[in-house]
Design an enzyme around this catalytic site. Sequence first.
Site: not given
Length: 252
Positions: A43, A63, A171
């Site tokens: 990641d 991502k 997030m």
Amino acid sequence: MRRAHSPAARGKVVLVGGGPGADDLITVRGQRELERADVVVTDRLAPVGLLDGLDAEIVDVGKTPHRHPVPQDEINQILIDRARRGQYVVRLKGGDPFVLGRGGEEWNACRDAGVEVEVVPGVSSAYAAPMAGLVPVTHRGVASGVLMISGHDEVSPEVLALWPHTIVVLMGMGRLPELTASMLRAGKDADTPVAVVHKAYSPEQRTVRGTLATITGRVLTEGVGNPAVIVIGEVVDQLADPAEAVRPALSA
């Protein structure tokens, strides 16, 4: 030299939590699994500095906000396909695989496909990033519990306003104005302390402090965005001067 595998060899997937960002905050077991890997599926927020010098193929499926070049279903299939080839597959993730990291989805996909899978825990940024900004998520006499939420998902503002202890948001920077405004409308005290810890455990680490009423303006002024962890509650004022707007990195 990489190990050679016969078509009949049995592969394996290991989901490894890489910790909150710094290369040296991965667990000993996580480091050992990386060194065994034939292929590492990594990641963006994983400790990618550890990949240098590994005798393994590196597959980047990272991502970024609003950009997922490799959908989760494809990531699951990469893990399954490589294990079925007889490879030792390490899925390197930031933080902990089972803390808002989709590790459970990957575990289920591997198990449903008949692929052996194991998980190695990691230090979650939900607890480590506040620590890097000198914010204890619990503090005796101040907060004895932590409510951790994803900023991507809707959570009742009434629930957040009534929660008496610490709130940690992962997030959540893209929804910070909406999140704070909804909590204020639901009755949360406008003077509730808030800290935003940006790029914890990196040379670019910064901590921006304010209140529920001021933090959105503070982060805009300081130019702070993702990746960051938001901490809401009285714990923010326990170890550091609450008037201090930005703290330097604790370590390079």
